[in-house]
Design a protein around this motif. Sequence first.
Motif, PDB file in Angstrom:
ATOM      1  N   ASP A 164     -10.185 -21.551   1.976  1.00  9.50           N
ATOM      2  CA  ASP A 164      -9.352 -20.752   1.065  1.00  9.50           C
ATOM      3  C   ASP A 164     -10.085 -19.482   0.621  1.00  9.50           C
ATOM      4  O   ASP A 164      -9.489 -18.398   0.519  1.00  9.50           O
ATOM      5  CB  ASP A 164      -8.969 -21.587  -0.156  1.00  9.50           C
ATOM      6  CG  ASP A 164      -8.063 -22.752   0.202  1.00  9.50           C
ATOM      7  OD1 ASP A 164      -7.423 -22.694   1.267  1.00  9.50           O
ATOM      8  OD2 ASP A 164      -8.000 -23.725  -0.575  1.00  9.50           O
ATOM      9  N   SER A 209     -10.006 -16.965   3.407  1.00 10.29           N
ATOM     10  CA  SER A 209      -8.691 -16.313   3.516  1.00 10.29           C
ATOM     11  C   SER A 209      -8.558 -15.190   2.496  1.00 10.29           C
ATOM     12  O   SER A 209      -7.979 -14.127   2.793  1.00 10.29           O
ATOM     13  CB  SER A 209      -7.585 -17.350   3.313  1.00 10.29           C
ATOM     14  OG  SER A 209      -7.642 -18.359   4.308  1.00 10.29           O
ATOM     15  N   TYR A 222     -10.521 -12.257   3.761  1.00 15.69           N
ATOM     16  CA  TYR A 222      -9.824 -11.616   4.892  1.00 15.69           C
ATOM     17  C   TYR A 222      -8.705 -10.708   4.373  1.00 15.69           C
ATOM     18  O   TYR A 222      -8.538  -9.583   4.863  1.00 15.69           O
ATOM     19  CB  TYR A 222      -9.263 -12.692   5.815  1.00 15.69           C
ATOM     20  CG  TYR A 222      -8.671 -12.154   7.096  1.00 15.69           C
ATOM     21  CD1 TYR A 222      -9.458 -12.028   8.245  1.00 15.69           C
ATOM     22  CD2 TYR A 222      -7.337 -11.784   7.172  1.00 15.69           C
ATOM     23  CE1 TYR A 222      -8.922 -11.538   9.423  1.00 15.69           C
ATOM     24  CE2 TYR A 222      -6.796 -11.290   8.338  1.00 15.69           C
ATOM     25  CZ  TYR A 222      -7.586 -11.162   9.466  1.00 15.69           C
ATOM     26  OH  TYR A 222      -7.045 -10.662  10.626  1.00 15.69           O
ATOM     27  N   LYS A 223      -7.937 -11.172   3.396  1.00 16.14           N
ATOM     28  CA  LYS A 223      -6.848 -10.354   2.846  1.00 16.14           C
ATOM     29  C   LYS A 223      -7.384  -9.127   2.116  1.00 16.14           C
ATOM     30  O   LYS A 223      -6.735  -8.085   2.083  1.00 16.14           O
ATOM     31  CB  LYS A 223      -6.001 -11.203   1.909  1.00 16.14           C
ATOM     32  CG  LYS A 223      -5.222 -12.304   2.619  1.00 16.14           C
ATOM     33  CD  LYS A 223      -4.449 -13.156   1.632  1.00 16.14           C
ATOM     34  CE  LYS A 223      -3.706 -14.278   2.347  1.00 16.14           C
ATOM     35  NZ  LYS A 223      -2.958 -15.156   1.385  1.00 16.14           N
ATOM     36  N   ALA A 254     -15.623 -13.076   5.141  1.00 16.62           N
ATOM     37  CA  ALA A 254     -14.691 -14.092   5.636  1.00 16.62           C
ATOM     38  C   ALA A 254     -15.333 -14.880   6.778  1.00 16.62           C
ATOM     39  O   ALA A 254     -15.213 -16.116   6.839  1.00 16.62           O
ATOM     40  CB  ALA A 254     -13.395 -13.438   6.093  1.00 16.62           C
ATOM     41  N   TYR A 277     -16.010 -18.897   6.788  1.00 14.68           N
ATOM     42  CA  TYR A 277     -15.494 -19.763   7.852  1.00 14.68           C
ATOM     43  C   TYR A 277     -16.630 -20.481   8.582  1.00 14.68           C
ATOM     44  O   TYR A 277     -16.515 -21.668   8.944  1.00 14.68           O
ATOM     45  CB  TYR A 277     -14.676 -18.951   8.855  1.00 14.68           C
ATOM     46  CG  TYR A 277     -13.270 -18.621   8.381  1.00 14.68           C
ATOM     47  CD1 TYR A 277     -12.417 -19.621   7.948  1.00 14.68           C
ATOM     48  CD2 TYR A 277     -12.811 -17.307   8.378  1.00 14.68           C
ATOM     49  CE1 TYR A 277     -11.135 -19.326   7.512  1.00 14.68           C
ATOM     50  CE2 TYR A 277     -11.528 -17.002   7.951  1.00 14.68           C
ATOM     51  CZ  TYR A 277     -10.699 -18.014   7.520  1.00 14.68           C
ATOM     52  OH  TYR A 277      -9.421 -17.721   7.083  1.00 14.68           O
ATOM     53  N   ASN A 333      -8.908 -18.785  12.645  1.00 13.07           N
ATOM     54  CA  ASN A 333      -8.979 -17.734  11.629  1.00 13.07           C
ATOM     55  C   ASN A 333     -10.257 -16.904  11.777  1.00 13.07           C
ATOM     56  O   ASN A 333     -10.254 -15.679  11.563  1.00 13.07           O
ATOM     57  CB  ASN A 333      -8.920 -18.356  10.239  1.00 13.07           C
ATOM     58  CG  ASN A 333      -7.568 -18.986   9.954  1.00 13.07           C
ATOM     59  OD1 ASN A 333      -6.579 -18.694  10.624  1.00 13.07           O
ATOM     60  ND2 ASN A 333      -7.510 -19.858   8.976  1.00 13.07           N
TER      61      ASN A 333
END
Length: 334
Positions: A207, A210, A213-214, A221, A225, A241
Amino acid sequence: AVVSTQSTGEERMKVKAKQNGQALRTAMDQDSQERDRIESIKQVERDQVADEMVEWQKLDDDEREQKYLHSVKRGSVMTDTFAEVISSLDKTSTEKDGSLINSYDERTYKFEKIKFNLGNPLKPRDYSSEVISTPDQKSLLWESSGPRKSSEIAVRFTPRYFPSAARESLREEEETWLAKNTRAQSVVKLADGDTKEKERNPVWLADKASIFYKQGNFPAAINAYSEAINISSGLPKLYINRASAYIVLNMFENAVTDCSQALELLTPPVERNRMSRVRTLAKRGSAYCQLDKLQQALEDYRLAQQLAPEDQNLRVDVSLLENKLEFNTKTILQ
Protein backbone atom coordinates in the motif's frame (compact mmCIF):
# COMPACT_ATOMS: atom_id res chain seq x y z
CA ALA A 1 -65.65 3.47 -19.07
CA VAL A 2 -64.56 5.04 -15.77
CA VAL A 3 -67.56 3.54 -13.93
CA SER A 4 -66.84 0.12 -15.45
CA THR A 5 -63.19 0.32 -14.37
CA GLN A 6 -64.18 1.31 -10.81
CA SER A 7 -66.68 -1.55 -10.56
CA THR A 8 -64.09 -4.01 -11.83
CA GLY A 9 -61.59 -2.77 -9.24
CA GLU A 10 -64.16 -3.07 -6.46
CA GLU A 11 -65.01 -6.64 -7.51
CA ARG A 12 -61.34 -7.55 -7.47
CA MET A 13 -60.96 -6.08 -4.00
CA LYS A 14 -63.97 -8.04 -2.76
CA VAL A 15 -62.64 -11.29 -4.24
CA LYS A 16 -59.22 -10.64 -2.69
CA ALA A 17 -60.77 -9.84 0.68
CA LYS A 18 -62.85 -13.02 0.50
CA GLN A 19 -59.76 -15.07 -0.32
CA ASN A 20 -57.85 -13.48 2.54
CA GLY A 21 -60.71 -14.28 4.91
CA GLN A 22 -60.82 -17.91 3.81
CA ALA A 23 -57.05 -18.22 4.24
CA LEU A 24 -57.28 -16.68 7.71
CA ARG A 25 -60.07 -19.06 8.75
CA THR A 26 -58.11 -22.04 7.41
CA ALA A 27 -55.04 -20.97 9.38
CA MET A 28 -57.12 -20.50 12.53
CA ASP A 29 -58.70 -23.93 12.09
CA GLN A 30 -55.31 -25.56 11.68
CA ASP A 31 -54.01 -23.73 14.73
CA SER A 32 -57.03 -24.84 16.76
CA GLN A 33 -56.57 -28.47 15.68
CA GLU A 34 -52.92 -28.35 16.65
CA ARG A 35 -53.76 -26.92 20.07
CA ASP A 36 -56.37 -29.62 20.61
CA ARG A 37 -53.86 -32.30 19.64
CA ILE A 38 -51.23 -30.97 22.04
CA GLU A 39 -53.81 -30.65 24.80
CA SER A 40 -54.94 -34.26 24.29
CA ILE A 41 -51.34 -35.44 24.59
CA LYS A 42 -50.91 -33.44 27.77
CA GLN A 43 -54.15 -34.84 29.17
CA VAL A 44 -52.99 -38.40 28.52
CA GLU A 45 -49.73 -37.67 30.33
CA ARG A 46 -51.63 -36.11 33.25
CA ASP A 47 -53.85 -39.16 33.47
CA GLN A 48 -50.84 -41.45 33.52
CA VAL A 49 -49.23 -39.44 36.30
CA ALA A 50 -52.47 -39.48 38.29
CA ASP A 51 -52.77 -43.26 37.93
CA GLU A 52 -49.17 -43.72 39.02
CA MET A 53 -49.80 -41.49 42.03
CA VAL A 54 -52.84 -43.54 43.04
CA GLU A 55 -50.84 -46.75 42.75
CA TRP A 56 -48.03 -45.23 44.82
CA GLN A 57 -50.46 -44.14 47.51
CA LYS A 58 -51.93 -47.63 47.65
CA LEU A 59 -48.46 -49.12 47.95
CA ASP A 60 -47.53 -46.68 50.67
CA ASP A 61 -50.61 -47.63 52.75
CA ASP A 62 -50.01 -51.33 52.53
CA GLU A 63 -49.94 -52.99 55.95
CA ARG A 64 -47.29 -55.49 54.96
CA GLU A 65 -44.96 -52.68 53.91
CA GLN A 66 -45.45 -50.87 57.19
CA LYS A 67 -44.78 -54.07 59.11
CA TYR A 68 -41.64 -54.75 57.11
CA LEU A 69 -40.34 -51.18 57.65
CA HIS A 70 -40.85 -51.48 61.41
CA SER A 71 -39.04 -54.82 61.45
CA VAL A 72 -36.11 -53.34 59.53
CA LYS A 73 -35.86 -50.44 61.98
CA ARG A 74 -35.77 -52.88 64.92
CA GLY A 75 -33.11 -54.97 63.15
CA SER A 76 -35.15 -58.13 63.35
CA VAL A 77 -35.06 -58.72 59.59
CA MET A 78 -31.57 -59.00 58.15
CA THR A 79 -31.14 -62.07 56.02
CA ASP A 80 -28.33 -63.20 53.77
CA THR A 81 -30.24 -63.92 50.62
CA PHE A 82 -33.45 -62.84 49.01
CA ALA A 83 -34.63 -66.44 49.04
CA GLU A 84 -34.48 -66.34 52.87
CA VAL A 85 -36.57 -63.16 52.90
CA ILE A 86 -39.21 -64.88 50.83
CA SER A 87 -39.12 -68.05 52.95
CA SER A 88 -39.44 -66.03 56.18
CA LEU A 89 -42.87 -64.77 55.15
CA ASP A 90 -46.03 -66.71 56.00
CA LYS A 91 -47.12 -68.39 52.78
CA THR A 92 -48.46 -71.55 51.29
CA SER A 93 -46.90 -72.79 48.07
CA THR A 94 -48.52 -74.96 45.48
CA GLU A 95 -47.37 -76.05 42.05
CA LYS A 96 -49.51 -75.20 39.05
CA ASP A 97 -48.23 -75.42 35.48
CA GLY A 98 -44.61 -75.26 36.68
CA SER A 99 -45.05 -71.84 38.42
CA LEU A 100 -44.84 -70.91 42.09
CA ILE A 101 -48.13 -69.69 43.61
CA ASN A 102 -47.82 -67.74 46.87
CA SER A 103 -50.42 -66.45 49.27
CA TYR A 104 -48.99 -62.92 49.08
CA ASP A 105 -49.66 -60.85 45.99
CA GLU A 106 -47.20 -59.79 43.28
CA ARG A 107 -46.90 -56.23 44.54
CA THR A 108 -45.66 -57.39 47.94
CA TYR A 109 -43.12 -59.65 46.24
CA LYS A 110 -41.70 -56.75 44.21
CA PHE A 111 -41.52 -54.51 47.26
CA GLU A 112 -39.69 -57.14 49.31
CA LYS A 113 -37.27 -57.64 46.44
CA ILE A 114 -36.43 -53.92 46.21
CA LYS A 115 -36.03 -53.56 49.98
CA PHE A 116 -33.68 -56.50 50.14
CA ASN A 117 -31.40 -55.07 47.48
CA LEU A 118 -31.40 -51.67 49.16
CA GLY A 119 -30.36 -53.32 52.43
CA ASN A 120 -27.69 -55.50 50.78
CA PRO A 121 -26.27 -53.49 47.84
CA LEU A 122 -22.76 -54.93 47.83
CA LYS A 123 -23.39 -58.49 48.98
CA PRO A 124 -21.93 -61.01 46.47
CA ARG A 125 -24.19 -63.75 45.20
CA ASP A 126 -23.36 -67.44 45.11
CA TYR A 127 -26.11 -69.35 43.34
CA SER A 128 -24.38 -72.68 43.93
CA SER A 129 -25.08 -72.50 47.69
CA GLU A 130 -28.78 -71.68 47.27
CA VAL A 131 -31.58 -74.16 46.93
CA ILE A 132 -33.82 -73.25 44.01
CA SER A 133 -37.17 -74.93 44.25
CA THR A 134 -38.49 -73.92 40.81
CA PRO A 135 -36.88 -73.25 37.39
CA ASP A 136 -38.09 -69.63 37.39
CA GLN A 137 -36.93 -68.82 40.90
CA LYS A 138 -33.33 -68.18 39.85
CA SER A 139 -34.41 -65.61 37.25
CA LEU A 140 -36.35 -63.76 39.93
CA LEU A 141 -33.27 -63.18 42.09
CA TRP A 142 -31.70 -59.74 41.85
CA GLU A 143 -27.96 -59.76 41.34
CA SER A 144 -26.59 -56.58 42.94
CA SER A 145 -23.23 -55.31 41.75
CA GLY A 146 -20.99 -52.80 43.46
CA PRO A 147 -20.13 -49.36 42.16
CA ARG A 148 -17.96 -49.19 39.09
CA LYS A 149 -14.29 -48.53 39.55
CA SER A 150 -13.23 -45.05 38.59
CA SER A 151 -10.72 -44.61 35.80
CA GLU A 152 -9.31 -41.86 33.62
CA ILE A 153 -9.61 -41.77 29.85
CA ALA A 154 -7.00 -39.73 28.03
CA VAL A 155 -8.45 -37.88 25.04
CA ARG A 156 -5.95 -36.38 22.64
CA PHE A 157 -6.91 -34.14 19.75
CA THR A 158 -4.82 -33.47 16.69
CA PRO A 159 -3.43 -29.92 16.98
CA ARG A 160 -5.00 -27.62 14.40
CA TYR A 161 -4.06 -24.05 13.47
CA PHE A 162 -7.35 -23.12 11.82
CA PRO A 163 -10.56 -22.65 13.88
CA SER A 164 -12.74 -24.47 11.34
CA ALA A 165 -13.13 -28.24 11.07
CA ALA A 166 -10.59 -30.14 9.00
CA ARG A 167 -11.66 -31.09 5.47
CA GLU A 168 -9.84 -33.45 3.15
CA SER A 169 -10.67 -31.31 0.10
CA LEU A 170 -8.95 -28.23 1.63
CA ARG A 171 -5.93 -30.02 3.08
CA GLU A 172 -3.51 -29.13 0.27
CA GLU A 173 -4.61 -25.49 0.24
CA GLU A 174 -4.21 -25.17 4.02
CA GLU A 175 -0.76 -26.76 3.98
CA THR A 176 0.35 -24.34 1.24
CA TRP A 177 -0.92 -21.37 3.23
CA LEU A 178 0.82 -22.56 6.39
CA ALA A 179 4.11 -23.02 4.52
CA LYS A 180 3.91 -19.49 3.09
CA ASN A 181 2.94 -18.05 6.46
CA THR A 182 5.86 -19.83 8.13
CA ARG A 183 8.31 -18.41 5.60
CA ALA A 184 6.87 -14.92 6.06
CA GLN A 185 7.09 -15.16 9.83
CA SER A 186 10.69 -16.33 9.65
CA VAL A 187 11.59 -13.37 7.41
CA VAL A 188 9.83 -10.96 9.75
CA LYS A 189 11.77 -12.29 12.74
CA LEU A 190 15.07 -11.85 10.86
CA ALA A 191 14.23 -8.26 9.88
CA ASP A 192 15.82 -5.24 11.46
CA GLY A 193 14.79 -4.93 15.08
CA ASP A 194 14.47 -1.13 14.79
CA THR A 195 11.62 -1.33 12.26
CA LYS A 196 8.03 -1.29 13.45
CA GLU A 197 5.82 -4.34 13.17
CA LYS A 198 3.60 -2.84 10.46
CA GLU A 199 6.69 -1.98 8.41
CA ARG A 200 7.41 -5.71 8.23
CA ASN A 201 3.93 -6.42 6.84
CA PRO A 202 3.99 -7.02 3.04
CA VAL A 203 0.45 -5.70 2.62
CA TRP A 204 1.32 -2.43 4.38
CA LEU A 205 4.48 -2.10 2.27
CA ALA A 206 2.52 -2.70 -0.95
CA ASP A 207 0.00 0.00 0.00
CA LYS A 208 2.85 2.39 0.80
CA ALA A 209 4.51 1.64 -2.55
CA SER A 210 1.22 2.38 -4.36
CA ILE A 211 1.11 5.78 -2.65
CA PHE A 212 4.70 6.52 -3.76
CA TYR A 213 3.85 5.47 -7.32
CA LYS A 214 0.83 7.81 -7.48
CA GLN A 215 2.96 10.65 -6.10
CA GLY A 216 5.55 10.04 -8.83
CA ASN A 217 8.23 8.87 -6.42
CA PHE A 218 9.12 5.79 -8.46
CA PRO A 219 12.45 4.90 -6.77
CA ALA A 220 10.73 4.87 -3.37
CA ALA A 221 7.94 2.74 -4.82
CA ILE A 222 10.51 0.24 -6.16
CA ASN A 223 12.22 0.09 -2.74
CA ALA A 224 8.91 -0.55 -0.98
CA TYR A 225 7.89 -3.25 -3.45
CA SER A 226 11.33 -4.87 -3.13
CA GLU A 227 11.06 -4.94 0.66
CA ALA A 228 7.58 -6.51 0.42
CA ILE A 229 8.93 -9.15 -2.00
CA ASN A 230 11.75 -9.98 0.43
CA ILE A 231 9.13 -10.70 3.10
CA SER A 232 6.57 -12.48 0.90
CA SER A 233 7.93 -13.58 -2.47
CA GLY A 234 4.80 -15.46 -3.53
CA LEU A 235 2.56 -12.49 -4.41
CA PRO A 236 2.52 -11.88 -8.20
CA LYS A 237 0.93 -8.44 -7.75
CA LEU A 238 4.13 -7.12 -6.17
CA TYR A 239 6.20 -8.08 -9.24
CA ILE A 240 3.63 -6.66 -11.66
CA ASN A 241 3.49 -3.29 -9.89
CA ARG A 242 7.28 -3.08 -9.54
CA ALA A 243 7.59 -3.79 -13.28
CA SER A 244 5.39 -0.75 -13.96
CA ALA A 245 7.74 1.41 -11.92
CA TYR A 246 10.75 -0.06 -13.76
CA ILE A 247 9.18 0.81 -17.15
CA VAL A 248 8.65 4.44 -16.10
CA LEU A 249 12.35 4.66 -15.13
CA ASN A 250 13.38 3.01 -18.45
CA MET A 251 14.67 -0.10 -16.64
CA PHE A 252 13.15 -2.43 -19.20
CA GLU A 253 15.27 -5.51 -18.52
CA ASN A 254 14.21 -5.47 -14.86
CA ALA A 255 10.60 -5.03 -15.97
CA VAL A 256 10.84 -8.10 -18.23
CA THR A 257 12.30 -10.13 -15.36
CA ASP A 258 9.52 -9.12 -12.95
CA CYS A 259 6.78 -9.86 -15.50
CA SER A 260 8.24 -13.30 -16.18
CA GLN A 261 8.35 -14.03 -12.43
CA ALA A 262 4.73 -12.89 -12.05
CA LEU A 263 3.61 -15.19 -14.89
CA GLU A 264 5.29 -18.14 -13.16
CA LEU A 265 3.36 -17.36 -9.98
CA LEU A 266 0.04 -16.98 -11.82
CA THR A 267 -0.42 -20.73 -12.04
CA PRO A 268 -2.47 -22.71 -12.65
CA PRO A 269 -4.00 -20.65 -15.47
CA VAL A 270 -7.63 -20.28 -14.36
CA GLU A 271 -10.40 -17.77 -14.93
CA ARG A 272 -9.68 -16.00 -11.64
CA ASN A 273 -6.19 -14.88 -12.75
CA ARG A 274 -6.96 -14.47 -16.46
CA MET A 275 -6.99 -10.66 -16.47
CA SER A 276 -3.84 -10.53 -14.35
CA ARG A 277 -2.09 -12.67 -16.96
CA VAL A 278 -3.41 -10.39 -19.73
CA ARG A 279 -2.00 -7.25 -18.04
CA THR A 280 1.33 -8.94 -17.31
CA LEU A 281 1.77 -10.15 -20.91
CA ALA A 282 0.92 -6.71 -22.30
CA LYS A 283 3.33 -5.06 -19.86
CA ARG A 284 6.15 -7.44 -20.81
CA GLY A 285 5.36 -6.92 -24.50
CA SER A 286 5.67 -3.17 -23.98
CA ALA A 287 9.08 -3.65 -22.33
CA TYR A 288 10.19 -5.85 -25.25
CA CYS A 289 9.14 -3.13 -27.67
CA GLN A 290 11.33 -0.61 -25.84
CA LEU A 291 14.21 -3.08 -26.05
CA ASP A 292 13.55 -3.41 -29.81
CA LYS A 293 12.67 -7.10 -29.42
CA LEU A 294 9.61 -6.89 -31.61
CA GLN A 295 9.17 -10.62 -32.22
CA GLN A 296 9.01 -11.41 -28.47
CA ALA A 297 6.70 -8.43 -28.00
CA LEU A 298 4.37 -9.67 -30.76
CA GLU A 299 4.21 -13.12 -29.15
CA ASP A 300 3.23 -11.65 -25.78
CA TYR A 301 0.58 -9.41 -27.30
CA ARG A 302 -0.90 -12.29 -29.28
CA LEU A 303 -1.14 -14.40 -26.12
CA ALA A 304 -2.81 -11.50 -24.33
CA GLN A 305 -5.25 -11.08 -27.23
CA GLN A 306 -6.15 -14.78 -27.06
CA LEU A 307 -6.99 -14.39 -23.37
CA ALA A 308 -8.99 -11.19 -23.93
CA PRO A 309 -10.32 -11.19 -27.50
CA GLU A 310 -12.81 -8.44 -26.66
CA ASP A 311 -10.02 -5.91 -25.89
CA GLN A 312 -9.77 -3.52 -28.86
CA ASN A 313 -6.50 -1.95 -27.67
CA LEU A 314 -4.74 -5.30 -27.79
CA ARG A 315 -6.06 -5.87 -31.30
CA VAL A 316 -4.66 -2.51 -32.43
CA ASP A 317 -1.28 -3.17 -30.78
CA VAL A 318 -1.00 -6.58 -32.47
CA SER A 319 -1.83 -5.04 -35.84
CA LEU A 320 0.78 -2.27 -35.40
CA LEU A 321 3.48 -4.75 -34.42
CA GLU A 322 2.69 -7.01 -37.35
CA ASN A 323 2.93 -4.06 -39.77
CA LYS A 324 6.18 -2.87 -38.23
CA LEU A 325 7.75 -6.33 -38.42
CA GLU A 326 6.62 -6.68 -42.03
CA PHE A 327 8.12 -3.27 -42.85
CA ASN A 328 11.41 -4.15 -41.17
CA THR A 329 11.58 -7.44 -43.07
CA LYS A 330 11.00 -5.70 -46.41
CA THR A 331 13.63 -3.10 -45.56
CA ILE A 332 16.22 -5.77 -44.75
CA LEU A 333 15.49 -7.65 -47.98
CA GLN A 334 15.89 -4.52 -50.05
